[in-house]
Design a protein around this motif. Structure first.
Motif, PDB file in Angstrom:
ATOM      1  N   PRO A 151       0.828  -1.210   0.000  1.00  0.00           N
ATOM      2  CA  PRO A 151       0.000   0.000   0.000  1.00  0.00           C
ATOM      3  C   PRO A 151       0.859   1.256   0.000  1.00  0.00           C
ATOM      4  O   PRO A 151       1.780   1.385   0.817  1.00  0.00           O
ATOM      5  CB  PRO A 151      -0.805  -0.119   1.305  1.00  0.00           C
ATOM      6  CG  PRO A 151      -0.752  -1.576   1.663  1.00  0.00           C
ATOM      7  CD  PRO A 151       0.586  -2.045   1.182  1.00  0.00           C
ATOM      8  N   VAL A 152       0.576   2.171  -0.897  1.00  0.00           N
ATOM      9  CA  VAL A 152       1.349   3.406  -0.992  1.00  0.00           C
ATOM     10  C   VAL A 152       1.247   4.181   0.318  1.00  0.00           C
ATOM     11  O   VAL A 152       0.169   4.365   0.872  1.00  0.00           O
ATOM     12  CB  VAL A 152       0.830   4.282  -2.154  1.00  0.00           C
ATOM     13  CG1 VAL A 152       1.574   5.616  -2.186  1.00  0.00           C
ATOM     14  CG2 VAL A 152       0.988   3.553  -3.472  1.00  0.00           C
ATOM     15  N   GLY A 153       2.391   4.613   0.840  1.00  0.00           N
ATOM     16  CA  GLY A 153       2.425   5.473   2.018  1.00  0.00           C
ATOM     17  C   GLY A 153       2.310   4.776   3.356  1.00  0.00           C
ATOM     18  O   GLY A 153       2.336   5.439   4.396  1.00  0.00           O
ATOM     19  N   ILE A 154       2.230   3.440   3.373  1.00  0.00           N
ATOM     20  CA  ILE A 154       1.983   2.741   4.640  1.00  0.00           C
ATOM     21  C   ILE A 154       3.138   2.950   5.628  1.00  0.00           C
ATOM     22  O   ILE A 154       2.920   3.021   6.841  1.00  0.00           O
ATOM     23  CB  ILE A 154       1.730   1.229   4.397  1.00  0.00           C
ATOM     24  CG1 ILE A 154       1.193   0.579   5.678  1.00  0.00           C
ATOM     25  CG2 ILE A 154       2.975   0.530   3.879  1.00  0.00           C
ATOM     26  CD1 ILE A 154       0.671  -0.837   5.469  1.00  0.00           C
ATOM     27  N   SER A 155       4.366   3.086   5.130  1.00  0.00           N
ATOM     28  CA  SER A 155       5.502   3.315   6.025  1.00  0.00           C
ATOM     29  C   SER A 155       5.440   4.690   6.676  1.00  0.00           C
ATOM     30  O   SER A 155       6.031   4.913   7.739  1.00  0.00           O
ATOM     31  CB  SER A 155       6.827   3.181   5.260  1.00  0.00           C
ATOM     32  OG  SER A 155       6.984   1.882   4.747  1.00  0.00           O
ATOM     33  N   VAL A 183       1.365  10.160   1.396  1.00  0.00           N
ATOM     34  CA  VAL A 183       2.004   8.984   0.800  1.00  0.00           C
ATOM     35  C   VAL A 183       3.530   8.982   0.879  1.00  0.00           C
ATOM     36  O   VAL A 183       4.154   7.943   0.670  1.00  0.00           O
ATOM     37  CB  VAL A 183       1.564   8.802  -0.676  1.00  0.00           C
ATOM     38  CG1 VAL A 183       0.087   8.488  -0.747  1.00  0.00           C
ATOM     39  CG2 VAL A 183       1.874  10.040  -1.495  1.00  0.00           C
ATOM     40  N   ALA A 184       4.166  10.125   1.161  1.00  0.00           N
ATOM     41  CA  ALA A 184       5.628  10.122   1.268  1.00  0.00           C
ATOM     42  C   ALA A 184       6.142  11.210   2.195  1.00  0.00           C
ATOM     43  O   ALA A 184       7.258  11.694   2.037  1.00  0.00           O
ATOM     44  CB  ALA A 184       6.269  10.269  -0.118  1.00  0.00           C
ATOM     45  N   GLY A 185       5.340  11.583   3.175  1.00  0.00           N
ATOM     46  CA  GLY A 185       5.811  12.505   4.191  1.00  0.00           C
ATOM     47  C   GLY A 185       5.794  13.958   3.756  1.00  0.00           C
ATOM     48  O   GLY A 185       5.285  14.287   2.686  1.00  0.00           O
ATOM     49  N   PRO A 186       6.357  14.826   4.587  1.00  0.00           N
ATOM     50  CA  PRO A 186       7.058  14.559   5.847  1.00  0.00           C
ATOM     51  C   PRO A 186       6.189  13.834   6.885  1.00  0.00           C
ATOM     52  O   PRO A 186       4.973  14.010   6.905  1.00  0.00           O
ATOM     53  CB  PRO A 186       7.433  15.956   6.362  1.00  0.00           C
ATOM     54  CG  PRO A 186       7.318  16.863   5.175  1.00  0.00           C
ATOM     55  CD  PRO A 186       6.277  16.273   4.312  1.00  0.00           C
ATOM     56  N   ILE A 187       6.842  13.006   7.718  1.00  0.00           N
ATOM     57  CA  ILE A 187       6.145  12.303   8.803  1.00  0.00           C
ATOM     58  C   ILE A 187       5.939  13.310   9.928  1.00  0.00           C
ATOM     59  O   ILE A 187       6.865  13.652  10.645  1.00  0.00           O
ATOM     60  CB  ILE A 187       6.970  11.100   9.297  1.00  0.00           C
ATOM     61  CG1 ILE A 187       7.282  10.150   8.140  1.00  0.00           C
ATOM     62  CG2 ILE A 187       6.224  10.363  10.411  1.00  0.00           C
ATOM     63  CD1 ILE A 187       8.280   9.065   8.482  1.00  0.00           C
ATOM     64  N   GLU A 188       4.712  13.784  10.052  1.00  0.00           N
ATOM     65  CA  GLU A 188       4.436  14.882  10.967  1.00  0.00           C
ATOM     66  C   GLU A 188       4.146  14.409  12.388  1.00  0.00           C
ATOM     67  O   GLU A 188       3.593  13.326  12.594  1.00  0.00           O
ATOM     68  CB  GLU A 188       3.253  15.708  10.465  1.00  0.00           C
ATOM     69  CG  GLU A 188       3.614  16.670   9.342  1.00  0.00           C
ATOM     70  CD  GLU A 188       4.455  17.836   9.817  1.00  0.00           C
ATOM     71  OE1 GLU A 188       4.554  18.062  11.039  1.00  0.00           O
ATOM     72  OE2 GLU A 188       5.030  18.528   8.955  1.00  0.00           O
ATOM     73  N   MET A 195       6.579  20.536   8.428  1.00  0.00           N
ATOM     74  CA  MET A 195       7.988  20.654   8.793  1.00  0.00           C
ATOM     75  C   MET A 195       8.873  20.496   7.564  1.00  0.00           C
ATOM     76  O   MET A 195       8.482  19.858   6.571  1.00  0.00           O
ATOM     77  CB  MET A 195       8.364  19.599   9.840  1.00  0.00           C
ATOM     78  CG  MET A 195       8.387  18.173   9.313  1.00  0.00           C
ATOM     79  SD  MET A 195       8.852  16.954  10.570  1.00  0.00           S
ATOM     80  CE  MET A 195      10.550  17.433  10.901  1.00  0.00           C
ATOM     81  N   SER A 196      10.055  21.102   7.607  1.00  0.00           N
ATOM     82  CA  SER A 196      11.024  20.932   6.524  1.00  0.00           C
ATOM     83  C   SER A 196      11.568  19.509   6.560  1.00  0.00           C
ATOM     84  O   SER A 196      11.815  18.950   7.624  1.00  0.00           O
ATOM     85  CB  SER A 196      12.176  21.926   6.675  1.00  0.00           C
ATOM     86  OG  SER A 196      11.724  23.255   6.494  1.00  0.00           O
ATOM     87  N   ASN A 197      11.759  18.937   5.376  1.00  0.00           N
ATOM     88  CA  ASN A 197      12.238  17.562   5.301  1.00  0.00           C
ATOM     89  C   ASN A 197      13.647  17.466   4.726  1.00  0.00           C
ATOM     90  O   ASN A 197      14.331  16.470   4.923  1.00  0.00           O
ATOM     91  CB  ASN A 197      11.279  16.715   4.461  1.00  0.00           C
ATOM     92  CG  ASN A 197      11.200  15.276   4.915  1.00  0.00           C
ATOM     93  OD1 ASN A 197      11.572  14.948   6.043  1.00  0.00           O
ATOM     94  ND2 ASN A 197      10.709  14.407   4.051  1.00  0.00           N
ATOM     95  N   SER A 232      12.280  14.395   8.827  1.00  0.00           N
ATOM     96  CA  SER A 232      11.135  13.896   9.596  1.00  0.00           C
ATOM     97  C   SER A 232      11.354  12.459  10.057  1.00  0.00           C
ATOM     98  O   SER A 232      10.951  12.088  11.164  1.00  0.00           O
ATOM     99  CB  SER A 232       9.838  14.004   8.779  1.00  0.00           C
ATOM    100  OG  SER A 232       9.898  13.216   7.605  1.00  0.00           O
ATOM    101  N   LEU A 233      12.002  11.633   9.224  1.00  0.00           N
ATOM    102  CA  LEU A 233      12.279  10.250   9.629  1.00  0.00           C
ATOM    103  C   LEU A 233      13.412  10.213  10.649  1.00  0.00           C
ATOM    104  O   LEU A 233      13.341   9.478  11.642  1.00  0.00           O
ATOM    105  CB  LEU A 233      12.643   9.396   8.419  1.00  0.00           C
ATOM    106  CG  LEU A 233      12.929   7.919   8.728  1.00  0.00           C
ATOM    107  CD1 LEU A 233      11.670   7.207   9.201  1.00  0.00           C
ATOM    108  CD2 LEU A 233      13.513   7.203   7.510  1.00  0.00           C
ATOM    109  N   SER A 234      14.460  11.004  10.413  1.00  0.00           N
ATOM    110  CA  SER A 234      15.597  11.032  11.337  1.00  0.00           C
ATOM    111  C   SER A 234      15.153  11.454  12.731  1.00  0.00           C
ATOM    112  O   SER A 234      15.555  10.849  13.740  1.00  0.00           O
ATOM    113  CB  SER A 234      16.676  11.982  10.821  1.00  0.00           C
ATOM    114  OG  SER A 234      17.145  11.584   9.560  1.00  0.00           O
TER     115      SER A 234
END
Length: 483
Positions: A126-130, A168-173, A267-269, A289-291
């Motif tokens: 599924p797109v964006g699940i991560s 689907v691809a962030g940023p992970i908020e 947020m800036s990614n 965002s992931l870091s």
């Protein structure tokens, strides 16, 4: 629906106009409409996966409120466990199930046993699940650690989870940033919208002109690495560094710019990671965002750098290996994460992992010093080397790619089968790098020129470049959709 598709450029203006014309100053209606638009946006990929987003939304909405209202620590832990197990369960099943089965079969065969691999499934990722599973988990974790109060409005929370620009691809908020904006009134701001359109234009330039234009060259070199010389292979992985940066940072710029159109600041990614002076600075500027997610929810709970040096090194290894595994169900990503841990540990042990946190290269001058140039080149070379594993289909392919560089060291002019002229792309990337260096102090202002004539000329050049470099034969999807 892709950001760089005709469908999106019909969808976005319609949603924007409806949002501000029909639902101006009506917060509940705005959020409900955004939720509907977001589900429509996502459902065009595969409507069945909307049930996964709904499931994750409902579980974390309930878990968050239960964690907050109960006074018993054990009950809080149970509800936190429900949130984590549900989200990681979704992610593990759809993304990693076949990987674990295949790895188990390979291990058995190495041990001398023959195993019939009949347990793998034909699963669609599924797109964006991560991304959205990590976003909803962060909500429950923040409530558990007392950093956040839960919302009692399901529509607001669902909008936070499904907000289409970054779904689907962030940023992970984090909920403290995005959810707080969703629950507060928003008014139309012309300047904010203008900034958003500029970021969208810059993101499209990075995607179409930089990433997509060099993708066929990268694809050819990595698919046929055994036929090329060392010079071509070095060029291939260097171009991939530019491709993945242009692709993912371009997506993030479009997402941030789109959110601005609706009065929301994401947020800036990315903060010009290619100008990093060591690996630690690179990870402060790449996929931020992931870091920060891993730092807040894994590294610090493990003890971070407050424990002994040995345990801190252990924690660094865990973070990078997990980060690698997050990127995909392939041993290549785990090795890629391990390589970055090896790059990072010496910087950490020398105490140089935090020296560039609040500065940019050549902060008070037009040009970097020779020392800074050397640092940037060295760091970029290390990062580019690791991307052989990131891009290759298997560990064997990565090894043979690197072996080909070492054993067939010759310099030959590369010629693409379809006639792509390398000189055109080398000039393009040189101009792109110089321009990015000139705007390195502010990732949200790509066109910061006072002269209207200069801005008009720049916009015209960028639009013309997108028209010239657009190729409908190239796969226009974003690289990080597969993660």
């Amino acid at each position: 629906m892709l950001f760089n598709s005709l469908d999106y450029f019909i969808f976005l203006p319609l949603v924007f106009l409806t949002y501000w014309v029909l639902f101006k100053n009506k917060l509940t209606s705005q959020n409900l409409f955004l939720l509907f638009a977001s589900y429509f946006f996502y459902g065009l990929w595969d409507w069945r996966f909307l049930f996964l987003i709904l499931g994750s939304t409902l579980v974390d909405f309930i878990a968050g409120n239960k964690i907050y209202t109960t006074e018993k620590v054990n009950i809080k832990k149970i509800w936190l466990g429900v949130s984590i197990l549900f989200n990681l369960g979704l992610l593990g099943f759809f993304k990693y199930y076949n990987f674990f089965i295949d790895s188990w079969v390979d291990l058995m065969e190495l041990s001398g046993y023959t195993v019939n691999n009949t347990y793998t499934l034909q699963l669609i990722l599924p797109v964006g699940i991560s991304f959205y599973t990590f976003q909803t988990m962060s909500y429950s974790l923040d409530i558990y650690y007392g950093r956040l109060k839960p919302t009692t409005n399901l529509i607001d929370f669902a909008t936070f989870v499904g907000f289409f620009p970054q779904l689907v691809a962030g940023p992970i908020e984090r909920a403290s940033n995005l959810l707080s904006q969703i629950t507060n009134s928003r008014i139309f701001n012309y300047e904010q919208c203008k900034q958003g359109l500029k970021l969208i234009l810059w993101g499209l330039f990075k995607k179409i002109v930089v990433a997509d234009s060099i993708a066929p060259i990268v694809d050819d070199i990595f698919a046929n690495y055994g036929d090329y010389s060392a010079s071509t292979l070095l060029m291939g992985v260097t171009l991939f560094s530019f491709q993945v940066y242009g692709d993912f940072s371009g997506y993030s710029d479009i997402a941030i710019g789109t959110a601005k159109l609706f009065g929301i600041e994401l947020m800036s990614n990315f903060k010009f990671p290619n100008f990093s002076r060591n690996v630690a600075e690179y990870w402060q500027r790449w996929h931020i965002s992931l870091s920060t997610w891993f730092r807040h929810y894994l590294y610090i709970p493990l003890g971070g750098s407050r424990v002994s040096k040995l345990k801190s090194v252990r924690n660094i290894c865990i973070i990078f290996l997990v980060s690698g595994f997050w990127h995909g169900a392939n041993w290549t990503f785990i090795v890629w994460g391990g390589i970055h841990a090896l790059f990072y540990i010496p910087v950490f042990l020398m105490g140089r992992n935090r020296i560039y946190m609040d500065t940019v290269v050549a902060e008070n001058s037009w040009l970097p010093s020779l020392k800074e140039v050397a640092q940037i080149v060295f760091t970029f070379t290390l990062i580019t080397f690791s991307r052989v594993f990131f891009r290759s289909e298997s560990i064997t392919d990565a090894y043979l790619y690197l072996k080909q560089i070492c054993t067939h060291f010759s310099w030959e002019a590369y010629s693409h089968p379809q006639g792509y002229r390398m000189i055109d792309y080398l000039i393009l990337l040189s101009i792109f790098t110089v321009y990015e260096f000139s705007i390195r102090r502010d990732e949200r202002s790509p066109f910061k020129f006072k002269s209207k004539i200069v801005r008009f000329l720049l916009y015209s050049i960028i639009i013309l470049a997108m028209l010239l470099f657009y190729d409908d034969q190239v796969d226009r999807s974003f690289i990080y959709f597969q993660f």
